[in-house]
Design a protein around this motif. Structure first.
Motif, short mmCIF file in Angstrom:
data_model
loop_
_atom_site.label_atom_id
_atom_site.label_comp_id
_atom_site.label_asym_id
_atom_site.label_seq_id
_atom_site.Cartn_x
_atom_site.Cartn_y
_atom_site.Cartn_z
N UNK A 10 -23.95 -34.21 -16.28
CA UNK A 10 -23.75 -35.49 -16.24
C UNK A 10 -23.12 -35.65 -17.10
N UNK A 11 -21.83 -34.57 -17.73
CA UNK A 11 -21.80 -35.50 -19.11
C UNK A 11 -20.18 -34.46 -18.53
N UNK A 12 -19.40 -34.18 -19.65
CA UNK A 12 -18.00 -33.84 -19.72
C UNK A 12 -18.38 -32.42 -20.15
N UNK A 13 -17.53 -31.43 -18.98
CA UNK A 13 -17.56 -30.45 -18.76
C UNK A 13 -16.56 -29.56 -19.52
N UNK A 14 -15.94 -29.69 -20.50
CA UNK A 14 -15.13 -30.35 -21.27
C UNK A 14 -15.03 -29.71 -22.47
N UNK A 15 -14.51 -29.48 -23.06
CA UNK A 15 -15.27 -28.97 -25.15
C UNK A 15 -13.59 -29.41 -25.33
N UNK A 16 -12.61 -28.03 -24.76
CA UNK A 16 -10.99 -27.82 -25.12
C UNK A 16 -10.49 -28.18 -24.12
N UNK A 17 -9.48 -28.87 -25.08
CA UNK A 17 -8.45 -27.96 -23.11
C UNK A 17 -6.78 -27.96 -23.99
N UNK A 18 -6.10 -27.43 -22.24
CA UNK A 18 -5.70 -26.40 -22.80
C UNK A 18 -4.23 -27.23 -22.23
N UNK A 19 -3.23 -27.43 -23.19
CA UNK A 19 -1.58 -28.04 -23.17
C UNK A 19 -0.75 -27.43 -22.96
N UNK A 44 -9.42 -31.79 -15.92
CA UNK A 44 -8.86 -30.83 -14.27
C UNK A 44 -9.69 -30.05 -15.62
N UNK A 45 -9.83 -28.91 -14.40
CA UNK A 45 -10.43 -27.14 -14.45
C UNK A 45 -9.43 -25.84 -13.29
N UNK A 46 -9.03 -25.87 -14.33
CA UNK A 46 -7.94 -24.25 -13.89
C UNK A 46 -9.32 -22.92 -13.19
N UNK A 47 -9.06 -22.46 -12.73
CA UNK A 47 -9.70 -21.50 -12.20
C UNK A 47 -8.51 -20.29 -12.32
N UNK A 48 -8.85 -18.91 -13.09
CA UNK A 48 -7.92 -18.65 -13.09
C UNK A 48 -8.40 -17.05 -11.72
N UNK A 54 -10.29 -22.76 -17.12
CA UNK A 54 -9.83 -22.85 -18.28
C UNK A 54 -9.95 -24.07 -17.88
N UNK A 55 -10.00 -25.16 -19.05
CA UNK A 55 -9.96 -26.57 -18.81
C UNK A 55 -8.09 -26.74 -19.04
N UNK A 56 -7.21 -27.75 -18.58
CA UNK A 56 -6.07 -28.49 -18.60
C UNK A 56 -6.11 -29.03 -19.53
N UNK A 57 -5.09 -30.51 -20.03
CA UNK A 57 -5.03 -30.81 -20.57
C UNK A 57 -4.38 -32.32 -19.67
N UNK A 58 -5.21 -33.18 -18.94
CA UNK A 58 -5.16 -33.94 -17.77
C UNK A 58 -3.08 -34.39 -17.99
N UNK A 59 -3.03 -35.08 -19.69
CA UNK A 59 -1.92 -35.54 -19.42
C UNK A 59 -0.37 -35.02 -20.59
N UNK A 60 -0.66 -33.72 -20.40
CA UNK A 60 0.32 -32.73 -20.76
C UNK A 60 1.22 -32.08 -19.58
N UNK A 61 2.27 -32.79 -19.94
CA UNK A 61 3.32 -33.53 -18.86
C UNK A 61 3.29 -31.99 -17.56
N UNK A 62 3.20 -30.57 -18.62
CA UNK A 62 3.02 -29.76 -17.23
C UNK A 62 2.23 -29.25 -16.29
N UNK A 63 1.33 -30.01 -16.41
CA UNK A 63 -0.09 -30.05 -15.89
C UNK A 63 0.12 -30.93 -15.01
N UNK A 64 0.77 -32.09 -15.35
CA UNK A 64 1.01 -33.26 -13.97
C UNK A 64 2.00 -33.13 -12.77
#
Lengths: 76, 76
Positions: A10-19, A44-48, A54-64
């Motif tokens: 019921x709250x945000x999942x990501x504390x740190x986001x990987x850019x 945006x949560x990537x499962x390796x 790993x939480x990804x930064x949604x605004x990072x160009x590589x993530x887009x």
């Protein structure tokens, strides 16, 4: 650990986001959690392939680019 | 049931894919599974707020717009 929990929360999942770039070949899947009352920002949560999440930064160009490539069924 | 299994699988997860519009407000999250040796096509699995999982057709225009809207943190 960049993730508070792996379940439905019921709250945000990501504390740190990987850019920084992570090679797409290492990623098994990507979960997109839209913003809403539980969290102001899209998450945006990537499962390796190792199982690590790993939480990804949604605004990072590589993530887009990653999301676009997956949607276009490009070979990663 | 449009989904073979909810876990990590070595084959495609989706049997049927929904092309018809589903209101984004009903969607809790979306999982993107890139194509690979296990499956020739990208799979897009939406988890509804009810908990039900539905495979979406990645090439359907509304699905592309949904993913873009989530990534841009638009209000759904």
């Amino acid at each position: 650990m960049s993730l508070k929990s792996l379940g439905t929360e019921l709250r945000c999942q990501c504390i740190n986001k990987e850019s920084r770039f992570i090679h797409p070949k290492l990623i098994q899947n990507v979960e997109l959690i839209p913003s809403g009352p539980h969290c102001a920002n899209t998450e945006v949560i990537a499962t390796m392939k190792t199982g690590k999440k790993i939480c990804l930064e949604p605004t990072a160009p590589w993530v887009k680019i990653l999301i676009k490539a997956i949607m276009e069924n490009q070979k990663l």
